[in-house]
Design a protein around this motif. Structure first.
Motif, PDB file in Angstrom:
ATOM      1  N   ASN A  43       0.821  -1.218   0.000  1.00 19.41           N
ATOM      2  CA  ASN A  43       0.000   0.000   0.000  1.00 19.41           C
ATOM      3  C   ASN A  43       0.852   1.265   0.000  1.00 19.41           C
ATOM      4  O   ASN A  43       0.334   2.374  -0.161  1.00 19.41           O
ATOM      5  N   GLY A  44       2.167   1.108   0.218  1.00 22.75           N
ATOM      6  CA  GLY A  44       3.081   2.238   0.111  1.00 22.75           C
ATOM      7  C   GLY A  44       3.400   2.947   1.410  1.00 22.75           C
ATOM      8  O   GLY A  44       4.112   3.956   1.400  1.00 22.75           O
ATOM      9  N   TYR A  45       2.923   2.408   2.536  1.00 25.44           N
ATOM     10  CA  TYR A  45       3.158   3.026   3.838  1.00 25.44           C
ATOM     11  C   TYR A  45       4.101   2.157   4.661  1.00 25.44           C
ATOM     12  O   TYR A  45       4.079   0.931   4.573  1.00 25.44           O
ATOM     13  N   ALA A  46       4.913   2.810   5.486  1.00 21.96           N
ATOM     14  CA  ALA A  46       5.984   2.133   6.212  1.00 21.96           C
ATOM     15  C   ALA A  46       5.494   1.526   7.523  1.00 21.96           C
ATOM     16  O   ALA A  46       4.507   1.982   8.116  1.00 21.96           O
ATOM     17  N   TRP A  47       6.237   0.527   7.985  1.00 20.71           N
ATOM     18  CA  TRP A  47       5.954  -0.142   9.253  1.00 20.71           C
ATOM     19  C   TRP A  47       6.949   0.259  10.336  1.00 20.71           C
ATOM     20  O   TRP A  47       7.184  -0.484  11.295  1.00 20.71           O
ATOM     21  N   TYR A  48       7.513   1.438  10.178  1.00 16.62           N
ATOM     22  CA  TYR A  48       8.321   2.026  11.257  1.00 16.62           C
ATOM     23  C   TYR A  48       8.213   3.533  11.145  1.00 16.62           C
ATOM     24  O   TYR A  48       7.815   4.080  10.105  1.00 16.62           O
ATOM     25  N   LYS A  49       8.523   4.190  12.199  1.00 16.07           N
ATOM     26  CA  LYS A  49       8.362   5.643  12.267  1.00 16.07           C
ATOM     27  C   LYS A  49       9.632   6.281  11.718  1.00 16.07           C
ATOM     28  O   LYS A  49      10.727   6.074  12.238  1.00 16.07           O
TER      29      LYS A  49
ATOM     30  N   LEU B  76      13.905   4.558  -4.031  1.00 17.07           N
ATOM     31  CA  LEU B  76      14.386   3.300  -3.486  1.00 17.07           C
ATOM     32  C   LEU B  76      15.701   3.489  -2.732  1.00 17.07           C
ATOM     33  O   LEU B  76      15.893   2.936  -1.642  1.00 17.07           O
ATOM     34  N   ASP B  77      16.580   4.283  -3.304  1.00 21.63           N
ATOM     35  CA  ASP B  77      17.864   4.540  -2.657  1.00 21.63           C
ATOM     36  C   ASP B  77      17.662   5.141  -1.266  1.00 21.63           C
ATOM     37  O   ASP B  77      18.283   4.708  -0.279  1.00 21.63           O
ATOM     38  N   GLN B  78      16.771   6.111  -1.165  1.00 24.15           N
ATOM     39  CA  GLN B  78      16.513   6.765   0.125  1.00 24.15           C
ATOM     40  C   GLN B  78      15.926   5.809   1.144  1.00 24.15           C
ATOM     41  O   GLN B  78      16.393   5.742   2.293  1.00 24.15           O
ATOM     42  N   ILE B  79      14.890   5.084   0.746  1.00 28.93           N
ATOM     43  CA  ILE B  79      14.199   4.239   1.712  1.00 28.93           C
ATOM     44  C   ILE B  79      15.071   3.073   2.152  1.00 28.93           C
ATOM     45  O   ILE B  79      15.059   2.679   3.326  1.00 28.93           O
ATOM     46  N   ILE B  80      15.876   2.511   1.251  1.00 31.83           N
ATOM     47  CA  ILE B  80      16.757   1.401   1.629  1.00 31.83           C
ATOM     48  C   ILE B  80      17.817   1.868   2.610  1.00 31.83           C
ATOM     49  O   ILE B  80      18.051   1.226   3.646  1.00 31.83           O
ATOM     50  N   ARG B  81      18.458   2.999   2.312  1.00 30.87           N
ATOM     51  CA  ARG B  81      19.487   3.505   3.228  1.00 30.87           C
ATOM     52  C   ARG B  81      18.871   3.840   4.585  1.00 30.87           C
ATOM     53  O   ARG B  81      19.478   3.588   5.635  1.00 30.87           O
ATOM     54  N   ASP B  82      17.672   4.397   4.578  1.00 32.70           N
ATOM     55  CA  ASP B  82      17.016   4.765   5.825  1.00 32.70           C
ATOM     56  C   ASP B  82      16.668   3.522   6.645  1.00 32.70           C
ATOM     57  O   ASP B  82      16.989   3.436   7.834  1.00 32.70           O
ATOM     58  N   ALA B  83      16.022   2.552   6.012  1.00 35.47           N
ATOM     59  CA  ALA B  83      15.568   1.367   6.738  1.00 35.47           C
ATOM     60  C   ALA B  83      16.728   0.509   7.225  1.00 35.47           C
ATOM     61  O   ALA B  83      16.752   0.073   8.384  1.00 35.47           O
ATOM     62  N   VAL B  84      17.698   0.257   6.361  1.00 36.09           N
ATOM     63  CA  VAL B  84      18.838  -0.564   6.751  1.00 36.09           C
ATOM     64  C   VAL B  84      19.653   0.146   7.834  1.00 36.09           C
ATOM     65  O   VAL B  84      20.152  -0.486   8.772  1.00 36.09           O
ATOM     66  N   GLY B  85      19.754   1.476   7.728  1.00 32.37           N
ATOM     67  CA  GLY B  85      20.537   2.231   8.708  1.00 32.37           C
ATOM     68  C   GLY B  85      19.856   2.431  10.049  1.00 32.37           C
ATOM     69  O   GLY B  85      20.522   2.491  11.083  1.00 32.37           O
ATOM     70  N   LYS B  86      18.515   2.500  10.060  1.00 29.95           N
ATOM     71  CA  LYS B  86      17.793   2.852  11.286  1.00 29.95           C
ATOM     72  C   LYS B  86      17.216   1.674  12.060  1.00 29.95           C
ATOM     73  O   LYS B  86      17.154   1.717  13.285  1.00 29.95           O
TER      74      LYS B  86
END
Length: 379
Positions: free
Chosen positions: A89-95, A163-173
């Motif tokens: 749906n395009g929404y994240a499962w973390y804040k 994709l670049d932004q969300i991957i770096r954010d999720a993997v990093g956070k």
């Protein structure tokens, strides 16, 4: 002139070299065999009621309790949980600040799953659907073929930047051990009557170095070349963003058509950490064995859609050293019935995903497939 003594010395050196090569090869195989088998499952937040397509409406299961989920997975016996960075749906499962979280998200779900899962010795993997994202399709209509529950996103630079932004954010956070990528094929353009978006025509010109010839003039051969280039460029972004953020993060490709000509024998197959045949058949797994990197781990899948018999597939996968995975949409509680319920019923009395879970729960807990847990209430 070569003397007998010289010949024997040369022969000995060659033999030692060949033994060394063989030993190294066997050592690699032995080490691979010693790796803990992949025993994974996913309570799948992608599918559900209320959205503009068959994907879950934003916020469905937003009150999911990570502690309850971890306990369910623990009871199942998994060593690898697949949950979500962003669901379809395009929404994240973390804040976070990159992608809006699921409306009403009660817990910081993904990081909590990681924290609690790691305490139990489990890997926790996220998920990104590369080819489909409802929110993206609605917000960027010039960069998406609508927003059906199908592949609809061309891999334009705008999307690659996302994709670049969300991957770096999720993997990093979040602390995830890696993530699954899914629906990594070309878009289905039927919602646009087969006509290409201007943004994808531009992508074609960038990748192919020539003007887009028009839908009717584009040959199948040229389309295949373009498609492989587009997927390869997207893969490069995924791989770089992941490994630059955490070199140890696992990238896990799920492929419902694992030998599709747009992905088979690709650099992605050589670099991917885990490769899964979502169709579930062992023939598909066997078909790609010569296409993968020496460290790539293979997985097969049990889910209602692929109609595989778990009593056949599971033993075959174990014998072949292939990992196991399954998934199912949760019920209204964001979970499924307790694992004890699946263990109390004979496997052959169940069907579909119930049977898949029943078999996997037994295997994951080192129980025979014929095991039946006694129900104390009925004793």
């Amino acid at each position: 002139m070569i003397t007998n003594k010289s010949y024997m010395l040369f022969f000995t050196i060659v033999c030692l070299f060949l033994v060394s090569c063989k030993t190294n090869t066997l050592s690699y195989k032995t080490n691979a065999e010693k790796e803990e088998p992949i025993k994974s499952y996913d309570l799948d937040f992608n599918w559900g009621e209320g959205g503009p397509n068959e994907f879950a409406e934003p916020g469905l299961w937003a009150d999911a309790d990570p502690a309850e989920h971890i306990q369910w997975y623990k009871d199942m016996g998994v060593n690898t949980i697949q949950t979500f960075i962003v669901s379809c749906n395009g929404y994240a499962w973390y804040k976070n600040d990159i992608v809006p979280e699921q409306p009403g998200l009660k817990y910081d779900f993904l990081p909590e799953m990681v924290r609690l899962g790691h305490k139990e010795g489990m890997k926790v993997m996220g998920y990104l659907c590369i080819g489909s994202n409802t929110r993206w399709g609605m917000e960027y209509p010039d960069y998406s073929y609508g927003y059906p529950n199908d592949r609809h996103i061309p891999y334009t630079q705008k999307y690659l930047d996302y994709l670049d932004q969300i991957i770096r954010d999720a993997v990093g956070k979040t602390g995830i051990d890696g993530f699954m990528i899914d629906w990594f094929y070309q878009p289905n353009r039927s919602s646009n009557d087969g006509k290409w978006l201007d943004s994808e025509k531009q992508l074609f010109e960038e990748l192919m170095g020539k003007t887009f010839p028009g839908e009717e003039q584009l040959s199948e051969k040229e389309y295949d070349v373009y498609s492989r280039k587009a997927i390869a460029a997207c893969w490069d972004v995924i791989y770089k963003a992941t490994k630059e953020t955490n070199p140890d993060a696992i990238i896990w490709l799920s492929a419902f058509d694992i030998t599709h000509p747009h992905i088979a024998n690709s650099k992605m197959f050589n670099q991917i950490d885990w490769l899964m045949n979502e169709a579930g058949d062992m023939e598909g797994v066997q078909a790609v064995k010569e296409m993968i990197g020496e460290d790539t781990r293979l997985i097969t899948c049990l889910a209602n859609w692929n109609d595989q018999d778990p009593k056949v597939i599971v033993p075959a996968a174990i014998d072949a050293g292939v990992g196991l995975f399954g998934f199912r949409k949760p019920d209204s509680s964001s979970l499924l019935p307790p694992i004890s319920k699946y263990l109390e019923s004979p496997v052959d009395s169940l069907s579909g995903d119930d049977k898949n879970i029943a078999v996997l729960a037994r295997i994951y807990n080192n129980l025979p497939i014929g095991y039946i847990k006694k129900n104390k209430i009925n004793e």
